[in-house]
Design a protein around this motif. Structure first.
Motif, mmCIF file in Angstrom:
data_model
loop_
_atom_site.group_PDB
_atom_site.id
_atom_site.type_symbol
_atom_site.label_atom_id
_atom_site.label_comp_id
_atom_site.label_asym_id
_atom_site.label_seq_id
_atom_site.Cartn_x
_atom_site.Cartn_y
_atom_site.Cartn_z
ATOM 1 N N ALA A 1 43.537 34.365 33.077
ATOM 2 C CA ALA A 1 45.001 34.342 32.989
ATOM 3 C C ALA A 1 45.656 34.471 34.355
ATOM 4 N N LEU A 2 44.913 35.026 35.328
ATOM 5 C CA LEU A 2 45.454 35.240 36.677
ATOM 6 C C LEU A 2 45.082 34.128 37.648
ATOM 7 N N ALA A 3 44.463 33.073 37.152
ATOM 8 C CA ALA A 3 43.968 32.014 38.043
ATOM 9 C C ALA A 3 45.077 31.367 38.862
ATOM 10 N N GLY A 4 46.285 31.286 38.316
ATOM 11 C CA GLY A 4 47.378 30.647 39.035
ATOM 12 C C GLY A 4 48.245 31.594 39.830
ATOM 13 N N VAL B 1 41.751 38.636 42.763
ATOM 14 C CA VAL B 1 41.165 39.060 41.491
ATOM 15 C C VAL B 1 39.689 39.389 41.682
ATOM 16 N N ILE B 2 39.300 40.586 41.254
ATOM 17 C CA ILE B 2 37.901 41.010 41.276
ATOM 18 C C ILE B 2 37.434 41.101 39.828
ATOM 19 N N LEU B 3 36.485 40.260 39.456
ATOM 20 C CA LEU B 3 35.968 40.248 38.090
ATOM 21 C C LEU B 3 34.653 41.022 38.055
ATOM 22 N N ILE B 4 34.632 42.088 37.288
ATOM 23 C CA ILE B 4 33.453 42.939 37.160
ATOM 24 C C ILE B 4 32.587 42.430 36.014
ATOM 25 N N GLY B 5 31.300 42.309 36.265
ATOM 26 C CA GLY B 5 30.388 41.766 35.264
ATOM 27 C C GLY B 5 29.532 42.826 34.600
ATOM 28 N N GLY B 6 28.775 42.396 33.615
ATOM 29 C CA GLY B 6 27.894 43.280 32.867
ATOM 30 C C GLY B 6 27.583 42.665 31.521
ATOM 31 N N ARG B 7 27.177 43.511 30.572
ATOM 32 C CA ARG B 7 26.917 43.023 29.209
ATOM 33 C C ARG B 7 28.247 42.766 28.510
ATOM 34 N N ASN C 1 47.200 43.788 27.380
ATOM 35 C CA ASN C 1 47.005 43.708 28.829
ATOM 36 C C ASN C 1 46.879 42.265 29.317
ATOM 37 N N GLU C 2 46.399 41.379 28.472
ATOM 38 C CA GLU C 2 46.410 39.956 28.833
ATOM 39 C C GLU C 2 47.851 39.459 28.952
ATOM 40 N N THR C 3 48.709 39.928 28.043
ATOM 41 C CA THR C 3 50.128 39.586 28.139
ATOM 42 C C THR C 3 50.723 40.142 29.429
ATOM 43 N N LEU C 4 50.318 41.344 29.817
ATOM 44 C CA LEU C 4 50.772 41.932 31.073
ATOM 45 C C LEU C 4 50.334 41.076 32.257
ATOM 46 N N ALA C 5 49.097 40.609 32.249
ATOM 47 C CA ALA C 5 48.607 39.761 33.341
ATOM 48 C C ALA C 5 49.466 38.509 33.482
ATOM 49 N N ARG C 6 49.784 37.888 32.358
ATOM 50 C CA ARG C 6 50.585 36.659 32.394
ATOM 51 C C ARG C 6 52.032 36.926 32.808
ATOM 52 N N ALA C 7 52.513 38.172 32.594
ATOM 53 C CA ALA C 7 53.895 38.518 32.941
ATOM 54 C C ALA C 7 54.078 38.865 34.411
ATOM 55 N N LEU C 8 52.978 39.054 35.132
ATOM 56 C CA LEU C 8 53.088 39.381 36.558
ATOM 57 C C LEU C 8 53.722 38.221 37.330
ATOM 58 N N PRO C 9 54.626 38.520 38.263
ATOM 59 C CA PRO C 9 55.166 37.442 39.102
ATOM 60 C C PRO C 9 54.029 36.723 39.820
ATOM 61 N N SER D 1 37.411 41.933 32.211
ATOM 62 C CA SER D 1 37.734 40.994 31.140
ATOM 63 C C SER D 1 37.825 39.572 31.698
ATOM 64 N N PRO D 2 36.923 38.683 31.313
ATOM 65 C CA PRO D 2 37.012 37.307 31.799
ATOM 66 C C PRO D 2 38.280 36.605 31.341
ATOM 67 N N THR D 3 38.821 36.974 30.189
ATOM 68 C CA THR D 3 40.055 36.333 29.717
ATOM 69 C C THR D 3 41.240 36.722 30.598
ATOM 70 N N ILE D 4 41.284 37.969 31.040
ATOM 71 C CA ILE D 4 42.364 38.389 31.929
ATOM 72 C C ILE D 4 42.201 37.757 33.310
ATOM 73 N N ALA D 5 40.978 37.683 33.796
ATOM 74 C CA ALA D 5 40.745 37.017 35.077
ATOM 75 C C ALA D 5 41.219 35.570 35.025
#
Length: 250
Positions: free
Chosen positions: A127-130, A135-141, A102-110, A121-125
């Motif tokens: 990956a979408l910075a650019g 982006v809504i990042l959900i937190g927790g443990r 799914n991280e690869t999917l995030a990077r593949a988005l136009p 997932s903070p790593t996916i968030a």
């Protein structure tokens, strides 16, 4: 027949048939069901199979941590990601589960695709910075093995949202036992996201099909479809099609 011989035969049948039915195997070998069930318990204890009601399934191999998984089967993950992107439309509210695929999917988005993406997932968030996506990042443990948020805080946030599309991460997928994963709390979070989603897809490499992990996420009836490699045989996919799943091949 010696115990070691029975164990070897059981594992051989499991590789050949993809499952063990205790009653049928006991009858074939002229042994009691108790003997076969004891063998299955011992093999499950050794991590060689996954016990299920009435028999056993192949066990999904243990996953390395997320950092190591990003280096595995990169070409396959990229192909699955590009096929999944075709399913996403502008304006949708999409949830991306954690995991290297799914991280690869995030990077593949136009980068100019205007959608809203929620993720725990903070790593996916990151990956979408650019991207232009909201982006809504959900937190927790933080469950560090998969780098996703779990627990009551994550659950409470998820239950306030409704998603058009959910890309679910699972370690294994079986026609009878559905989508499964290795962690109890992570499975609960995944179920909660699916309940809030109109459609749920899994990007699945071939080694995930026909296996099982300890904790059930969803039955096949609660999934919309699968994104799989083009080289997976129709005989394997037919059981998923019969369950009503849409199959997208990459």
């Amino acid at each position: 027949m010696l115990t070691s011989q029975r164990h070897a035969l059981i594992l051989d049948r499991l590789r050949r048939d993809g499952q063990i039915v205790a009653t049928a195997l006991a009858g074939e070998l002229g042994l009691s069901e108790d003997t076969i069930r004891r063998d299955l318990r011992e093999l499950a204890g050794a991590g060689k199979l996954q016990r299920v009601h009435g028999g056993a399934l192949p066990v999904a191999p243990p996953l390395p941590d997320l950092g190591a998984r990003t280096q595995i089967a990169k070409a396959t993950k990229q192909a699955l990601a590009l096929r999944a992107v075709e399913r996403i439309a502008a304006g949708q509210f999409v949830f991306l589960d954690g995991g290297s695929t799914n991280e690869t999917l995030a990077r593949a988005l136009p980068r100019d695709l205007r959608i809203t993406i929620a993720t725990h997932s903070p790593t996916i968030a990151a990956a979408l910075a650019g991207h232009d996506a909201e982006v809504i990042l959900i937190g927790g443990r933080l469950y560090k093995h998969s780098m996703v948020a779990t627990g009551s805080a994550a659950l409470a946030a998820i239950e306030t949202m409704r998603f058009d599309l959910f890309f679910l991460g699972a370690t294994a997928l079986h026609p009878t036992h559905g989508a499964t994963t290795g962690d109890f709390e992570e499975a609960a979070i995944k179920r909660a996201i699916a309940r809030q989603s109109a459609e749920t897809f899994i990007l699945a490499a071939g080694d995930k099909l026909g296996a099982a992990s300890p904790h059930r996420i969803l039955p096949l009836a609660d999934l919309t479809g699968l994104v799989v490699s083009a080289d997976i045989e129709d005989t394997t996919l037919s059981l998923y099609r019969e369950a009503g799943l849409e199959i997208l091949q990459a």
